[in-house]
Design a protein around this motif. Structure first.
Motif, mmCIF file in Angstrom:
data_model
loop_
_atom_site.group_PDB
_atom_site.id
_atom_site.type_symbol
_atom_site.label_atom_id
_atom_site.label_comp_id
_atom_site.label_asym_id
_atom_site.label_seq_id
_atom_site.Cartn_x
_atom_site.Cartn_y
_atom_site.Cartn_z
ATOM 1 N N THR A 1 -9.591 -0.732 -5.698
ATOM 2 C CA THR A 1 -8.771 -0.120 -6.739
ATOM 3 C C THR A 1 -7.303 -0.397 -6.444
ATOM 4 N N VAL A 2 -6.479 -0.238 -7.455
ATOM 5 C CA VAL A 2 -5.035 -0.429 -7.262
ATOM 6 C C VAL A 2 -4.513 0.531 -6.202
ATOM 7 N N GLU A 3 -5.059 1.752 -6.198
ATOM 8 C CA GLU A 3 -4.631 2.728 -5.195
ATOM 9 C C GLU A 3 -4.969 2.249 -3.783
ATOM 10 N N SER A 4 -6.158 1.644 -3.611
ATOM 11 C CA SER A 4 -6.541 1.116 -2.304
ATOM 12 C C SER A 4 -5.647 -0.046 -1.891
ATOM 13 N N VAL A 5 -5.256 -0.864 -2.853
ATOM 14 C CA VAL A 5 -4.321 -1.962 -2.574
ATOM 15 C C VAL A 5 -2.990 -1.395 -2.069
ATOM 16 N N LYS A 6 -2.516 -0.341 -2.729
ATOM 17 C CA LYS A 6 -1.253 0.276 -2.309
ATOM 18 C C LYS A 6 -1.363 0.849 -0.903
ATOM 19 N N GLU A 7 -2.505 1.475 -0.590
ATOM 20 C CA GLU A 7 -2.688 2.031 0.749
ATOM 21 C C GLU A 7 -2.665 0.937 1.804
ATOM 22 N N LYS A 8 -3.258 -0.209 1.472
ATOM 23 C CA LYS A 8 -3.255 -1.332 2.405
ATOM 24 C C LYS A 8 -1.839 -1.872 2.599
ATOM 25 N N LEU A 9 -1.094 -1.983 1.494
ATOM 26 C CA LEU A 9 0.276 -2.484 1.582
ATOM 27 C C LEU A 9 1.200 -1.507 2.288
ATOM 28 N N TRP A 10 0.918 -0.219 2.145
ATOM 29 C CA TRP A 10 1.728 0.790 2.846
ATOM 30 C C TRP A 10 1.720 0.529 4.349
ATOM 31 N N ARG A 11 0.579 0.141 4.877
ATOM 32 C CA ARG A 11 0.485 -0.153 6.304
ATOM 33 C C ARG A 11 1.176 -1.461 6.668
ATOM 34 N N LYS A 12 1.410 -2.286 5.664
ATOM 35 C CA LYS A 12 2.075 -3.565 5.915
ATOM 36 C C LYS A 12 3.591 -3.460 5.825
ATOM 37 N N CYS A 13 4.093 -2.758 4.791
ATOM 38 C CA CYS A 13 5.535 -2.784 4.530
ATOM 39 C C CYS A 13 6.218 -1.438 4.700
ATOM 40 N N GLY A 14 5.433 -0.339 4.833
ATOM 41 C CA GLY A 14 6.035 0.964 5.074
ATOM 42 C C GLY A 14 6.427 1.739 3.836
ATOM 43 N N THR A 15 6.352 1.127 2.654
ATOM 44 C CA THR A 15 6.662 1.846 1.421
ATOM 45 C C THR A 15 5.501 2.770 1.074
ATOM 46 N N SER A 16 5.797 4.043 0.810
ATOM 47 C CA SER A 16 4.734 5.008 0.556
ATOM 48 C C SER A 16 3.985 4.681 -0.731
#
Length: 236
Positions: free
Chosen positions: A36-51
């Motif tokens: 899901t888009v939300e899961s993509v955001k959670e993965k990116l949060w761990r990459k770039c630090g943006t909540s």
């Protein structure tokens, strides 16, 4: 964020991810099209630090034209047909305050006012010095751990203890703003550090915010330590 995508037989896509507000950030990340888009955001949060709540994902083609905005957190990534495009997690960090520390208001106090305060580290050191003048003398040689740096070079991939944090060597040598001896500057793959390569007013290397660390050589192992995909097990 710019990205080249390649649809695989396992229904996953490899994206070159960039950040609209952190220009130095760039990473190749593989996503399942079933995420899901939300899961993509959670993965990116761990990459770039943006909540997650501050993130807005945008998809671009290779000409820089926007294809779509991934604005439905419940939809799967495959719904947006991400092919030969770019993904950009912009956020409330616009304006550059994650990279430009000059934009952050600093607390300052005069030397006179600081001297009047009780319970400060300065007062503690003065008390120690009065009780035992030799206690504050440096007991660490300028060559401390120099031998351990013989096989550590800038650009080497590494793993740092504790925590098995992975990254790349960005600095090796003495650090005048730190304790005597040799230090190793590391840019972590994830935002697990404490700074952007600047320590106590001295810049030793450049890296994204919260990706930098200065550690002793005995904490560093160099070798074949590729960047981990934190969601690799979840996508089997």
């Amino acid at each position: 964020m710019s990205s080249r995508l390649q649809i695989q037989e396992d229904e996953s896509v490899s994206l070159r991810v960039t950040h609209s507000n952190i220009k130095s950030f760039s990473a190749d990340v593989r996503f399942s099209l079933q995420m899901t888009v939300e899961s993509v955001k959670e993965k990116l949060w761990r990459k770039c630090g943006t909540s997650v709540n501050s993130m807005c994902l945008e998809l671009y083609d290779d000409t820089g034209a926007k294809i779509s905005v991934l604005d439905d957190n419940l939809r799967q990534l495959g719904f947006y047909s991400p092919q030969d495009g770019d993904l950009d997690p912009s956020s409330v960090t616009s304006g550059g305050w994650l990279e430009d520390t000059s934009l952050v208001e600093k607390y300052s106090i005069s030397e006179e006012a600081y001297d009047k305060l009780g319970g400060t580290f300065r007062k503690f050191k003065e008390k120690l010095a009065s009780q035992n003048p030799s206690i504050l003398e440096s007991k660490i040689s300028d060559h401390y751990m120099e031998d351990l740096c013989a096989n550590i070079k800038v650009g080497d991939r590494c793993e740092v203890e504790p925590g098995e944090k992975r990254g790349v060597i960005k600095f090796v040598g003495r650090a005048e703003s730190l304790a005597p001896g040799f230090w190793v500057g590391v840019q972590y793959d994830e935002p697990l550090g404490k700074h952007d390569g600047m320590v106590k007013g001295t810049r030793y290397f450049d890296c994204p915010p919260l990706h930098g660390a200065m550690v002793r050589p005995d904490k560093v192992k160099v070798g074949d330590y590729p960047e981990r995909d934190l969601f690799e097990e979840d996508e089997i």
